[in-house]
Design an enzyme around this catalytic site. Sequence first.
Site, PDB file in Angstrom:
ATOM      1  N   ARG A 182       0.923  -0.913   0.339  1.00  0.00           N
ATOM      2  CA  ARG A 182      -0.428   0.023  -0.155  1.00  0.00           C
ATOM      3  C   ARG A 182       0.569   1.057   0.294  1.00  0.00           C
ATOM      4  O   ARG A 182       0.854   2.439  -0.930  1.00  0.00           O
ATOM      5  CB  ARG A 182      -1.288  -0.280   1.115  1.00  0.00           C
ATOM      6  CG  ARG A 182      -2.071  -0.806   0.777  1.00  0.00           C
ATOM      7  CD  ARG A 182      -3.476  -0.590   2.806  1.00  0.00           C
ATOM      8  NE  ARG A 182      -2.929  -1.666   3.456  1.00  0.00           N
ATOM      9  CZ  ARG A 182      -2.996  -1.693   4.261  1.00  0.00           C
ATOM     10  NH1 ARG A 182      -4.048  -1.292   4.467  1.00  0.00           N
ATOM     11  NH2 ARG A 182      -2.790  -2.517   5.353  1.00  0.00           N
ATOM     12  N   ARG A 183       2.074   1.125   0.671  1.00  0.00           N
ATOM     13  CA  ARG A 183       2.641   2.558   0.836  1.00  0.00           C
ATOM     14  C   ARG A 183       4.356   1.701   0.504  1.00  0.00           C
ATOM     15  O   ARG A 183       4.518   1.376   0.817  1.00  0.00           O
ATOM     16  CB  ARG A 183       3.067   3.004   2.263  1.00  0.00           C
ATOM     17  CG  ARG A 183       1.338   3.769   2.159  1.00  0.00           C
ATOM     18  CD  ARG A 183       1.518   4.441   4.053  1.00  0.00           C
ATOM     19  NE  ARG A 183       1.127   2.990   4.949  1.00  0.00           N
ATOM     20  CZ  ARG A 183      -0.141   2.478   5.250  1.00  0.00           C
ATOM     21  NH1 ARG A 183      -1.498   3.116   4.921  1.00  0.00           N
ATOM     22  NH2 ARG A 183       0.170   1.603   5.835  1.00  0.00           N
ATOM     23  N   GLU A 190      -3.159 -23.502   3.176  1.00  0.00           N
ATOM     24  CA  GLU A 190      -3.599 -24.169   4.248  1.00  0.00           C
ATOM     25  C   GLU A 190      -2.534 -23.072   5.746  1.00  0.00           C
ATOM     26  O   GLU A 190      -3.185 -23.566   7.196  1.00  0.00           O
ATOM     27  CB  GLU A 190      -1.496 -24.815   3.920  1.00  0.00           C
ATOM     28  CG  GLU A 190      -0.941 -25.783   5.693  1.00  0.00           C
ATOM     29  CD  GLU A 190      -2.253 -26.308   5.963  1.00  0.00           C
ATOM     30  OE1 GLU A 190      -2.720 -26.257   6.863  1.00  0.00           O
ATOM     31  OE2 GLU A 190      -2.261 -27.678   4.965  1.00  0.00           O
ATOM     32  N   ILE A 218       0.210 -24.850  11.303  1.00  0.00           N
ATOM     33  CA  ILE A 218      -0.015 -26.146  11.905  1.00  0.00           C
ATOM     34  C   ILE A 218      -0.298 -27.459  10.812  1.00  0.00           C
ATOM     35  O   ILE A 218      -1.299 -26.700  10.027  1.00  0.00           O
ATOM     36  CB  ILE A 218      -0.994 -26.137  12.679  1.00  0.00           C
ATOM     37  CG1 ILE A 218      -0.285 -26.299  14.208  1.00  0.00           C
ATOM     38  CG2 ILE A 218      -1.535 -28.080  13.024  1.00  0.00           C
ATOM     39  CD1 ILE A 218      -1.461 -25.764  15.076  1.00  0.00           C
ATOM     40  N   GLY A 276       2.082  -8.962  21.997  1.00  0.00           N
ATOM     41  CA  GLY A 276       2.107  -8.344  20.608  1.00  0.00           C
ATOM     42  C   GLY A 276       1.052  -9.789  19.930  1.00  0.00           C
ATOM     43  O   GLY A 276       0.569 -10.232  19.349  1.00  0.00           O
ATOM     44  N   GLU A 317      -4.312  -7.311  18.843  1.00  0.00           N
ATOM     45  CA  GLU A 317      -4.007  -6.385  17.813  1.00  0.00           C
ATOM     46  C   GLU A 317      -4.853  -5.243  18.670  1.00  0.00           C
ATOM     47  O   GLU A 317      -5.534  -5.486  20.066  1.00  0.00           O
ATOM     48  CB  GLU A 317      -4.947  -6.130  16.784  1.00  0.00           C
ATOM     49  CG  GLU A 317      -4.371  -7.813  15.598  1.00  0.00           C
ATOM     50  CD  GLU A 317      -3.123  -7.632  14.972  1.00  0.00           C
ATOM     51  OE1 GLU A 317      -3.285  -6.134  15.199  1.00  0.00           O
ATOM     52  OE2 GLU A 317      -2.766  -8.338  14.273  1.00  0.00           O
ATOM     53  N   LYS A 365     -12.643 -19.378  10.168  1.00  0.00           N
ATOM     54  CA  LYS A 365     -11.877 -21.105  10.698  1.00  0.00           C
ATOM     55  C   LYS A 365     -12.483 -22.187  10.266  1.00  0.00           C
ATOM     56  O   LYS A 365     -12.517 -23.253   9.577  1.00  0.00           O
ATOM     57  CB  LYS A 365     -10.495 -21.087  11.380  1.00  0.00           C
ATOM     58  CG  LYS A 365      -9.706 -20.164  11.138  1.00  0.00           C
ATOM     59  CD  LYS A 365      -8.682 -19.846  12.525  1.00  0.00           C
ATOM     60  CE  LYS A 365      -7.674 -18.698  12.633  1.00  0.00           C
ATOM     61  NZ  LYS A 365      -6.849 -18.409  13.538  1.00  0.00           N
ATOM     62  N   GLY A 398       1.793 -15.919  13.719  1.00  0.00           N
ATOM     63  CA  GLY A 398       3.279 -14.722  13.775  1.00  0.00           C
ATOM     64  C   GLY A 398       3.902 -15.259  12.220  1.00  0.00           C
ATOM     65  O   GLY A 398       3.293 -16.215  11.144  1.00  0.00           O
TER      66      GLY A 398
END
Length: 430
Positions: free
Chosen positions: A45-46, A128, A135, A186, A189, A204, A306
Amino acid sequence: MRTLKVALLGCGVVGTEVARIMTTDAADLAARIGAPVELAGVAVRRANRPRPGIPDHLITTDAAELVKRGDIDVVIEVIGGIEPARSLILSAFDNGASVVSANKALLAADGAALHGAAAKAGVDLYYEAAVAGAIPLIRPLRESLAGDKVNRVLGIVNGTTNFILDKMDSTGAGYSEALEEATALGYAEADPTADVEGFDAAAKAAILAGIAFHSRVTAENVFREGITEVTAADIASAKAMNSVVKLLAICERSTAADGTESVTARVHPAMIPLTHPLANVRGAYNAVFVEADAAGQLMFYGPGAGGAPTASAVLGDLVAVCRNKLGGATGPGESAYAQLTVNPMDDVVTRYHVSLDVADKAGVLAQVATVFAEHGVSIDTVRQQGREGDASLVVVTHRATDAALSATVSELRTLDNVRGVASIMRVEGE
């Protein structure tokens, strides 16, 4: 042999890891695929942000033009959301590119249309990374168990909520305190709504149910409750039952008396016994328990989010898709032949933990028990504790439909001796 060219849409935490591994492990990837792979463009985007390791000439803000290039073999989409991701993926298909996506929200909302477009174009759609990070789960369900009959998928598929509930259980912290720590580390959000309200897990669950039961299931079909109403008292009650509270995604096949099969898909907090394998999944980890006719019980465990773990799943798909490209073939597409009906939550049968605030006087327990009996909900155990004229009454039921429990609770709320319904939680995994 020709070099396979890859376009990367999105260069956040996951996209950056994908680009890094494609560069540092280029020789190994080429050996595994059977041909070199080249990162041909990165849409962002930037453009003016520093992106160490990614040459400036690869950066573009025009994602639409990038996916239209006739020399692109595979598009990796890690931007998330519905649009422009959907339009970009469809454009990639139209221009002969296969797609690897980590976009659970889009696949849960519009997976059937995307699979149809991929099949029409004769290309692959792999995802996946959309469920449970590193996983391996989608491929075992879609390929390894393709000859088996899956009856149940039960899992922890959101690391943020598992971290919060684990902290509440292990330290006695309240929900707000645990969320604050998850944010600081972290795991959550700045706006944690998608996680704590169950939207992420519901998307999910829809994907897992669709694959496991060979039927079309969307996020709209999934019953959803988050963890924002889980209290320290709920955690304490679970401990008293030798259980823990987890946010579970549960997808089940059921058979009616006439032999007709249907499925249910739901996401909600539940108490599960400490003896169940999922009870010991700590921190931000994910785990999914699969029950099938021939394979029996299988468990998949690992980091569910992650940059590096998710990139691992993306690159696994990239290798598979590139191999298909070289072989002139495509991998498994949508399997929805069963077309099983998705039942409403009212039809779900499970056990319940109901906590009531009641007047502490004779006859109240009998009155409450009568209401349960009138709605066909059998009581397993009752625990009562008095406190200055009021009492806490905890009822654990035998298995009953969600509709019967809802009707029971609605009537309980009308009783003069019931001050309030403190909490309702389902009991699973027994």
